[in-house]
Design a protein around this motif. Structure first.
Motif: not given
Length: 406
Positions: A175-187
């Motif tokens: 989740f942290l990696h995807l937030f940093r890489t793609y601005n992913n905000t929801l799992e």
């Protein structure tokens, strides 16, 4: 009706970390979200299907999914809901399984550029520096809280390995990696992933000072609370080589009366108003609802042509018990010019053991070529195969063709 309202109306949403914030974000613009799929087998199954259909619904509402293939987390194994440690797979096996997943997913999820991101967490998890991970990530996790998590409780009695203990940390790091890489905000994920999802939400908040969210969906269970998606032969697979389209169709055609409406709501794209109108259906109308469910799901997974063939075959077989063209078929061998009925039922997958086969016969649930079998010690002679096959019927709805090997 917004996508959040529809998910709720269909009975899909189980838990959210912040329902109001999630609904607001989904209503106000495009949200980048992710669902992870550990590559533990070479085919997706019914449990995955629910997640894929949710991805599709979110896509249709304009949101951007990240389909995360767990080429890294599968190296550890998720202990959630398991009484024993998962089988350890090699890197090659995991990568092969992940590629099988990707090909099957393409039939349901739109993988066109700009519509979806496909990522493999082995790309970052396999290269982590252990000491750095402990300092940057491990500092944010409380061992006491982890041990209290539902995903570890069932493993504590038999012994939780340190390998499995790290699973939550790895999934949270995703989740942290995807937030940093793609601005992913929801799992998103099944409700058995709640503890792991909370771990990721908390990690992003602690490491980045940002609010992100998690939402889980109800697991696909029957009216008795048992997970759906199992047959005598094993899981209900999405791969046609592991489960023929007709068998897939028949699984859904034979769901319980109390489960059909729920399955229609959770698993099909039929208008919710149309499904809610079926809630008052009874008797033969419920059989019609089951046909609709089986057709719609077979169409999603295998295409409309196979769905129509399966429907036509099922109707013909149910009406006359004679049209065997599309009937599931098993090759069997004779011993001394005959095969025992118990061995026949096991060979065709209609029973998983001698005990189950014997009970089916004693309860009057087995017929061979329209003749009820009453003796568990009965043999089927070679002469019964003179027409090239025999037809075994289990109950009223399940038909199976047996032919002699070569």
């Amino acid at each position: 009706m917004t996508v959040f309202q529809e998910l709720k109306r269909r009975g899909l949403i189980a838990q959210t970390t912040n329902e109001e914030a999630i609904e607001k974000a989904l209503n106000e613009g495009q949200v980048t979200f992710y669902i992870g799929f550990d590559a533990t087998a070479d085919s997706l199954h019914v449990g995955h299907l629910l997640q894929l259909l949710i991805i599709k619904r979110m896509q249709m509402a304009g949101h951007l999914p990240i389909v995360l293939l767990g080429t890294g987390t599968t190296m550890i194994g998720d202990p959630s809901g398991k009484s024993d440690m998962r089988k350890m797979l090699t890197v090659d096996q995991i990568n092969y399984n992940a590629e099988c997943f990707r090909k099957q997913m393409e039939r349901i999820v739109d993988f066109a550029p700009g519509k979806c991101i496909v990522a493999r967490n082995g790309d970052w998890l396999m290269n982590l520096n252990y000491i750095q991970l402990l300092r940057d990530v491990g500092v944010h996790f409380s061992v006491n809280r982890m041990l209290a998590a539902e995903c570890y409780k069932s493993r504590m009695e038999k012994g939780l390995t340190f390998l499995e203990f790290n699973y939550m940390i790895m999934q949270s790091y995703d989740f942290l990696h995807l937030f940093r890489t793609y601005n992913n905000t929801l799992e998103l994920g099944g409700d058995d992933q709640w503890s792991n999802i909370i771990g990721g939400v908390e990690l992003v908040r602690r490491a980045e000072g940002k609010d992100v969210y998690g939402m889980t969906f109800n697991l696909l269970t029957n009216s008795e609370g048992k997970k759906m998606g199992k047959t005598e032969k094993g899981a209900v697979w999405l791969d046609r080589e592991k489960m023929a389209p007709y068998d897939f169709f028949q699984y859904w055609r034979n769901v319980g009366d109390q489960d059909v409406i729920k399955c229609l709501k959770m698993l099909t794209f039929l208008p919710i108003e149309e499904i809610e109108a079926m809630e008052s259906w009874e008797g033969s109308q419920l059989n019609r609802a089951k046909e609709i469910l089986a057709f719609e799901l077979t169409k999603i997974v295998h295409g409309e042509e196979d769905a129509q063939k399966s429907l036509d075959a099922a109707r013909a077989i149910f009406a006359a018990g004679t049209d065997s063209e599309h009937m599931p078929t098993t090759e069997v061998s004779l011993d001394g010019g005959k095969i025992g009925i118990l061995d026949l039922l096991k060979a065709t997958g209609l029973a998983s053991s001698n005990g189950e086969a014997r009970r089916l016969i004693q309860q009057g649930g087995i017929s061979v070529d329209d003749e009820k079998v009453t003796d568990p010690a009965a043999d089927i002679p070679s002469s019964a195969f003179e027409k090239g096959h025999i037809i075994i019927r289990k109950g009223k709805k399940v038909f199976h063709k047996a032919v002699l090997k070569g």
